[in-house]
Design a protein around this motif. Structure first.
Motif, PDB file in Angstrom:
ATOM      1  N   MET A   1     -69.172 -38.253  43.896  1.00  0.00           N
ATOM      2  CA  MET A   1     -70.129 -38.997  43.022  1.00  0.00           C
ATOM      3  C   MET A   1     -71.418 -38.656  44.087  1.00  0.00           C
ATOM      4  SD  MET A   1     -69.713 -42.900  42.039  1.00  0.00           S
ATOM      5  CE  MET A   1     -68.933 -43.318  42.956  1.00  0.00           C
ATOM      6  N   ARG A   2     -72.318 -38.069  42.487  1.00  0.00           N
ATOM      7  CA  ARG A   2     -73.537 -37.546  43.325  1.00  0.00           C
ATOM      8  C   ARG A   2     -75.002 -38.856  43.331  1.00  0.00           C
ATOM      9  NH1 ARG A   2     -75.391 -33.780  38.506  1.00  0.00           N
ATOM     10  NH2 ARG A   2     -74.358 -34.550  37.262  1.00  0.00           N
ATOM     11  N   SER A   3     -75.790 -38.609  43.446  1.00  0.00           N
ATOM     12  CA  SER A   3     -76.970 -39.723  43.483  1.00  0.00           C
ATOM     13  C   SER A   3     -77.698 -39.210  42.329  1.00  0.00           C
ATOM     14  CB  SER A   3     -77.191 -40.103  44.871  1.00  0.00           C
ATOM     15  OG  SER A   3     -77.795 -39.155  45.105  1.00  0.00           O
ATOM     16  N   VAL A   4     -78.282 -39.876  41.489  1.00  0.00           N
ATOM     17  CA  VAL A   4     -79.544 -39.103  41.026  1.00  0.00           C
ATOM     18  C   VAL A   4     -80.240 -38.349  41.546  1.00  0.00           C
ATOM     19  CG1 VAL A   4     -81.862 -39.332  39.543  1.00  0.00           C
ATOM     20  CG2 VAL A   4     -79.649 -41.346  38.969  1.00  0.00           C
ATOM     21  N   ALA A   5     -80.628 -38.518  43.217  1.00  0.00           N
ATOM     22  CA  ALA A   5     -81.374 -37.700  43.579  1.00  0.00           C
ATOM     23  C   ALA A   5     -80.730 -36.195  43.573  1.00  0.00           C
ATOM     24  CB  ALA A   5     -81.706 -38.277  44.675  1.00  0.00           C
ATOM     25  N   ASP A   6     -79.250 -35.608  43.410  1.00  0.00           N
ATOM     26  CA  ASP A   6     -78.753 -34.421  43.542  1.00  0.00           C
ATOM     27  C   ASP A   6     -78.766 -33.561  41.860  1.00  0.00           C
ATOM     28  OD1 ASP A   6     -78.006 -34.811  45.928  1.00  0.00           O
ATOM     29  OD2 ASP A   6     -76.313 -36.196  45.700  1.00  0.00           O
ATOM     30  N   MET A   7     -79.569 -34.627  40.481  1.00  0.00           N
ATOM     31  CA  MET A   7     -79.369 -34.027  39.002  1.00  0.00           C
ATOM     32  C   MET A   7     -80.577 -33.412  39.214  1.00  0.00           C
ATOM     33  SD  MET A   7     -78.347 -38.000  37.699  1.00  0.00           S
ATOM     34  CE  MET A   7     -79.160 -37.504  35.895  1.00  0.00           C
ATOM     35  N   LYS A   8     -80.474 -32.214  38.788  1.00  0.00           N
ATOM     36  CA  LYS A   8     -81.343 -31.588  37.710  1.00  0.00           C
ATOM     37  C   LYS A   8     -81.925 -32.361  36.608  1.00  0.00           C
ATOM     38  CE  LYS A   8     -78.870 -27.317  39.668  1.00  0.00           C
ATOM     39  NZ  LYS A   8     -79.642 -27.350  40.522  1.00  0.00           N
ATOM     40  N   ASP A  61     -88.352 -43.495  44.078  1.00  0.00           N
ATOM     41  CA  ASP A  61     -88.522 -42.714  44.855  1.00  0.00           C
ATOM     42  C   ASP A  61     -87.075 -42.499  45.194  1.00  0.00           C
ATOM     43  OD1 ASP A  61     -87.183 -44.887  46.012  1.00  0.00           O
ATOM     44  OD2 ASP A  61     -89.684 -45.109  47.682  1.00  0.00           O
ATOM     45  N   LYS A  62     -87.600 -41.622  46.055  1.00  0.00           N
ATOM     46  CA  LYS A  62     -86.209 -40.728  46.412  1.00  0.00           C
ATOM     47  C   LYS A  62     -85.228 -41.651  47.346  1.00  0.00           C
ATOM     48  CE  LYS A  62     -84.047 -37.456  49.191  1.00  0.00           C
ATOM     49  NZ  LYS A  62     -84.778 -35.707  49.478  1.00  0.00           N
ATOM     50  N   ASP A  63     -85.310 -42.454  47.589  1.00  0.00           N
ATOM     51  CA  ASP A  63     -84.973 -43.128  48.620  1.00  0.00           C
ATOM     52  C   ASP A  63     -83.985 -44.341  47.478  1.00  0.00           C
ATOM     53  OD1 ASP A  63     -85.278 -42.760  51.044  1.00  0.00           O
ATOM     54  OD2 ASP A  63     -86.954 -44.475  51.456  1.00  0.00           O
ATOM     55  N   ILE A  64     -84.725 -44.957  46.394  1.00  0.00           N
ATOM     56  CA  ILE A  64     -83.672 -45.421  45.386  1.00  0.00           C
ATOM     57  C   ILE A  64     -83.606 -44.376  44.635  1.00  0.00           C
ATOM     58  CG2 ILE A  64     -84.586 -46.982  43.764  1.00  0.00           C
ATOM     59  CD1 ILE A  64     -86.281 -47.842  44.422  1.00  0.00           C
ATOM     60  N   ALA A  65     -83.706 -42.720  44.118  1.00  0.00           N
ATOM     61  CA  ALA A  65     -82.888 -41.910  43.679  1.00  0.00           C
ATOM     62  C   ALA A  65     -81.605 -41.562  44.025  1.00  0.00           C
ATOM     63  CB  ALA A  65     -83.470 -40.770  42.479  1.00  0.00           C
ATOM     64  N   SER A  66     -81.855 -41.821  45.646  1.00  0.00           N
ATOM     65  CA  SER A  66     -80.025 -42.122  46.697  1.00  0.00           C
ATOM     66  C   SER A  66     -80.018 -42.663  46.087  1.00  0.00           C
ATOM     67  CB  SER A  66     -80.823 -41.187  47.713  1.00  0.00           C
ATOM     68  OG  SER A  66     -81.598 -40.506  47.857  1.00  0.00           O
ATOM     69  N   SER A  67     -80.413 -43.761  45.699  1.00  0.00           N
ATOM     70  CA  SER A  67     -78.721 -45.200  46.285  1.00  0.00           C
ATOM     71  C   SER A  67     -78.073 -45.748  44.557  1.00  0.00           C
ATOM     72  CB  SER A  67     -79.951 -46.625  46.066  1.00  0.00           C
ATOM     73  OG  SER A  67     -81.119 -46.426  45.651  1.00  0.00           O
ATOM     74  N   ILE A  68     -78.574 -44.309  43.111  1.00  0.00           N
ATOM     75  CA  ILE A  68     -77.737 -44.429  42.478  1.00  0.00           C
ATOM     76  C   ILE A  68     -76.646 -43.315  42.282  1.00  0.00           C
ATOM     77  CG2 ILE A  68     -78.292 -44.611  39.474  1.00  0.00           C
ATOM     78  CD1 ILE A  68     -81.229 -45.420  40.213  1.00  0.00           C
ATOM     79  N   PHE A  69     -75.875 -43.587  41.912  1.00  0.00           N
ATOM     80  CA  PHE A  69     -74.599 -42.754  41.942  1.00  0.00           C
ATOM     81  C   PHE A  69     -73.833 -42.422  40.404  1.00  0.00           C
ATOM     82  CE2 PHE A  69     -74.803 -44.800  46.169  1.00  0.00           C
ATOM     83  CZ  PHE A  69     -74.720 -43.557  47.501  1.00  0.00           C
ATOM     84  N   VAL A  70     -73.992 -41.968  39.719  1.00  0.00           N
ATOM     85  CA  VAL A  70     -73.450 -41.142  39.196  1.00  0.00           C
ATOM     86  C   VAL A  70     -72.275 -40.152  39.045  1.00  0.00           C
ATOM     87  CG1 VAL A  70     -76.042 -41.441  38.296  1.00  0.00           C
ATOM     88  CG2 VAL A  70     -75.458 -38.926  39.008  1.00  0.00           C
ATOM     89  N   ASN A  71     -71.573 -40.501  37.617  1.00  0.00           N
ATOM     90  CA  ASN A  71     -70.399 -38.668  37.680  1.00  0.00           C
ATOM     91  C   ASN A  71     -71.023 -37.738  37.346  1.00  0.00           C
ATOM     92  OD1 ASN A  71     -71.021 -39.412  34.584  1.00  0.00           O
ATOM     93  ND2 ASN A  71     -68.755 -40.140  33.727  1.00  0.00           N
TER      94      ASN A  71
END
Length: 71
Positions: A1-8, A61-71
């Motif tokens: 699973m990846r996080s919002v921070a990993d999305m383009k 911020d990046k910390d919050i974006a990293s805590s939201i996991f998406v498919n």
């Protein structure tokens, strides 16, 4: 699973999980409509992450974006 921070920018995904380590952050996200099963779109990733959930755009911020996991 990846996080919002990993999305383009422009990508859409479905929220699969929230990092439960910080309960205050989880409560704030849920109050804003960021819940498991919701669709999310990354509008911008710099200087802050801007996501769109439903008709709401939220800057996080990046910390919050990293805590939201998406498919």
């Amino acid at each position: 699973m990846r996080s919002v921070a990993d999305m383009k920018t422009g990508q859409k995904a479905t929220i699969m999980a929230l990092d439960m380590n910080n309960q205050d952050t989880v409560r704030k996200l849920m109050a804003l409509g960021i819940v498991v099963g919701s669709d999310v779109k990354l509008v911008q990733s710099f200087p802050s992450y801007v996501i769109k959930v439903g008709y709401t755009q939220i800057a996080i911020d990046k910390d919050i974006a990293s805590s939201i996991f998406v498919n």
